[in-house]
Scaffold this motif. Sequence first.
Motif, PDB file in Angstrom:
ATOM      1  N   ALA A   9     -20.547   2.199  35.000  1.00  0.00           N
ATOM      2  CA  ALA A   9     -20.121   3.555  34.630  1.00  0.00           C
ATOM      3  C   ALA A   9     -18.682   3.543  34.125  1.00  0.00           C
ATOM      4  CB  ALA A   9     -20.261   4.493  35.825  1.00  0.00           C
ATOM      5  N   ALA A  10     -17.839   2.747  34.775  1.00  0.00           N
ATOM      6  CA  ALA A  10     -16.433   2.658  34.364  1.00  0.00           C
ATOM      7  C   ALA A  10     -16.322   2.040  32.974  1.00  0.00           C
ATOM      8  CB  ALA A  10     -15.645   1.831  35.387  1.00  0.00           C
ATOM      9  N   GLN A  11     -17.142   1.014  32.716  1.00  0.00           N
ATOM     10  CA  GLN A  11     -17.121   0.381  31.389  1.00  0.00           C
ATOM     11  C   GLN A  11     -17.602   1.343  30.307  1.00  0.00           C
ATOM     12  OE1 GLN A  11     -19.321  -3.290  32.170  1.00  0.00           O
ATOM     13  NE2 GLN A  11     -17.399  -4.424  32.321  1.00  0.00           N
ATOM     14  N   GLN A  12     -18.594   2.181  30.643  1.00  0.00           N
ATOM     15  CA  GLN A  12     -19.059   3.191  29.682  1.00  0.00           C
ATOM     16  C   GLN A  12     -17.951   4.186  29.369  1.00  0.00           C
ATOM     17  OE1 GLN A  12     -21.809   1.517  28.321  1.00  0.00           O
ATOM     18  NE2 GLN A  12     -22.120   3.661  27.777  1.00  0.00           N
ATOM     19  N   ALA A  13     -17.201   4.576  30.397  1.00  0.00           N
ATOM     20  CA  ALA A  13     -16.107   5.533  30.210  1.00  0.00           C
ATOM     21  C   ALA A  13     -15.005   4.931  29.330  1.00  0.00           C
ATOM     22  CB  ALA A  13     -15.535   5.951  31.572  1.00  0.00           C
ATOM     23  N   PHE A  14     -14.699   3.660  29.551  1.00  0.00           N
ATOM     24  CA  PHE A  14     -13.688   2.971  28.735  1.00  0.00           C
ATOM     25  C   PHE A  14     -14.176   2.821  27.292  1.00  0.00           C
ATOM     26  CE2 PHE A  14     -12.238  -1.378  27.273  1.00  0.00           C
ATOM     27  CZ  PHE A  14     -11.001  -0.939  26.815  1.00  0.00           C
ATOM     28  N   LEU A  15     -15.440   2.435  27.137  1.00  0.00           N
ATOM     29  CA  LEU A  15     -16.001   2.241  25.793  1.00  0.00           C
ATOM     30  C   LEU A  15     -15.980   3.549  24.994  1.00  0.00           C
ATOM     31  CD1 LEU A  15     -17.343   0.176  23.885  1.00  0.00           C
ATOM     32  CD2 LEU A  15     -19.563   0.898  24.821  1.00  0.00           C
ATOM     33  N   LYS A  16     -16.245   4.652  25.674  1.00  0.00           N
ATOM     34  CA  LYS A  16     -16.239   5.954  24.996  1.00  0.00           C
ATOM     35  C   LYS A  16     -14.845   6.285  24.471  1.00  0.00           C
ATOM     36  CE  LYS A  16     -17.267  10.848  25.799  1.00  0.00           C
ATOM     37  NZ  LYS A  16     -17.927  11.803  26.689  1.00  0.00           N
ATOM     38  N   ARG A  17     -13.822   6.060  25.287  1.00  0.00           N
ATOM     39  CA  ARG A  17     -12.449   6.342  24.834  1.00  0.00           C
ATOM     40  C   ARG A  17     -12.061   5.402  23.698  1.00  0.00           C
ATOM     41  NH1 ARG A  17     -12.032  10.564  25.912  1.00  0.00           N
ATOM     42  NH2 ARG A  17     -10.854  10.601  23.985  1.00  0.00           N
ATOM     43  N   ALA A  18     -12.460   4.133  23.800  1.00  0.00           N
ATOM     44  CA  ALA A  18     -12.157   3.171  22.730  1.00  0.00           C
ATOM     45  C   ALA A  18     -12.844   3.597  21.440  1.00  0.00           C
ATOM     46  CB  ALA A  18     -12.598   1.765  23.147  1.00  0.00           C
ATOM     47  N   ALA A  35      -7.777   6.039  31.836  1.00  0.00           N
ATOM     48  CA  ALA A  35      -7.874   7.008  32.945  1.00  0.00           C
ATOM     49  C   ALA A  35      -9.327   7.319  33.357  1.00  0.00           C
ATOM     50  CB  ALA A  35      -7.114   8.284  32.603  1.00  0.00           C
ATOM     51  N   PRO A  36     -10.231   7.611  32.404  1.00  0.00           N
ATOM     52  CA  PRO A  36     -11.607   7.903  32.836  1.00  0.00           C
ATOM     53  C   PRO A  36     -12.290   6.703  33.492  1.00  0.00           C
ATOM     54  CG  PRO A  36     -11.207   8.691  30.592  1.00  0.00           C
ATOM     55  CD  PRO A  36     -10.057   7.803  30.948  1.00  0.00           C
ATOM     56  N   ALA A  37     -11.988   5.496  33.005  1.00  0.00           N
ATOM     57  CA  ALA A  37     -12.584   4.287  33.594  1.00  0.00           C
ATOM     58  C   ALA A  37     -12.095   4.085  35.023  1.00  0.00           C
ATOM     59  CB  ALA A  37     -12.247   3.067  32.742  1.00  0.00           C
TER      60      ALA A  37
END
Length: 339
Positions: A311-320, A296-298
């Motif tokens: 930015a989207a990849q950073q958001a996905f990486l953070k959730r992962a 969702a954040p990505a």
Amino acid sequence: MQHQVLINTARSLMAPGKGILAADESTGTIKKRLDSIGVESTEQNRQAYRNLLFTTAGAEEFISGVILFQETLFQKADDGTPFPDLLTDKGIIPGIKVDMGAKPLAGSPEEKVTEGLDGLRERLSDYAAAGARFAKWRGVIDIAEDRPTDYCIHVNAHALARYAALCQEAGIVPIVEPEVLMDGANSIERCEQVTDAVLDAVFTELKRQNVLLEGMLLKPNMVISGKQCPQQAGVEEVARATLRCLNRRVPAAVPGIVFLSGGQSDELATAHLDAMNRMGPQPWALSFSYGRALQAPALQAWRGQADNVPAAQQAFLKRARNNGAAARGEYNADMESAA
């Protein structure tokens, strides 16, 4: 030999501190996701979005496998690499959603049964050739005053076991997903009662159909209050109720349990998983197989713009990363505010 391949794959998917990305949204579901950010659901846009997720540097530290939709299994990354090869090269195991969706149940049309067994043996052969090493099939159980019926529970358990047996015959690890929905006004106690009955039926059918428990994974709902319930159970209560139910019904031979997020918020799904892993070792590894709660954040950061991909990849990486920590019981809320 085949048994050992299944066991090895299942264990690899349950590597410590790693979980599974569910990127297997059907054409209808991914359209809803893209509509929410004002992006048209074309094959090109769907490929661009999946490419963003799969090429995120460092995600392989926290993601052991990715469930793909059939379209995605046969798509390529921007550099021309087939998605299954791209994932395999990163040490991520490609998987495939094989069910054809939940349809009204004959004789009880308010309930659902999942279809897709016809021709599944042949499709599994094609998916294995394309690089898929595990699969997913979702059964849907609704809670209401007079639901679920024993009939609905039984037909879904039977279909899940048929699917699992066919997967193992093809050398593919089945993820067995009986989802008790959390949309109603039911209490957490009612959810536990229904989840208990569903898991009892599912493992009875798996045994009848000679499914190798060591070569499969379970993807259940957490035991949780219905969304409309005025009294929402806290994180610790959800963790305790879920573990109590699983310990009662899931044999120790199953190597791992990967929870679905089931419409929980990103952070709550992470907190629940973390709380369970803090409650001491269980007979099976506990991790995640999240879709929306990882993405969702990505999705919000991307909005279909190439400039927004980093930015989207950073958001996905953070959730992962945060869910990887929860799979070890090492998550804390401060990680949400960290960059």
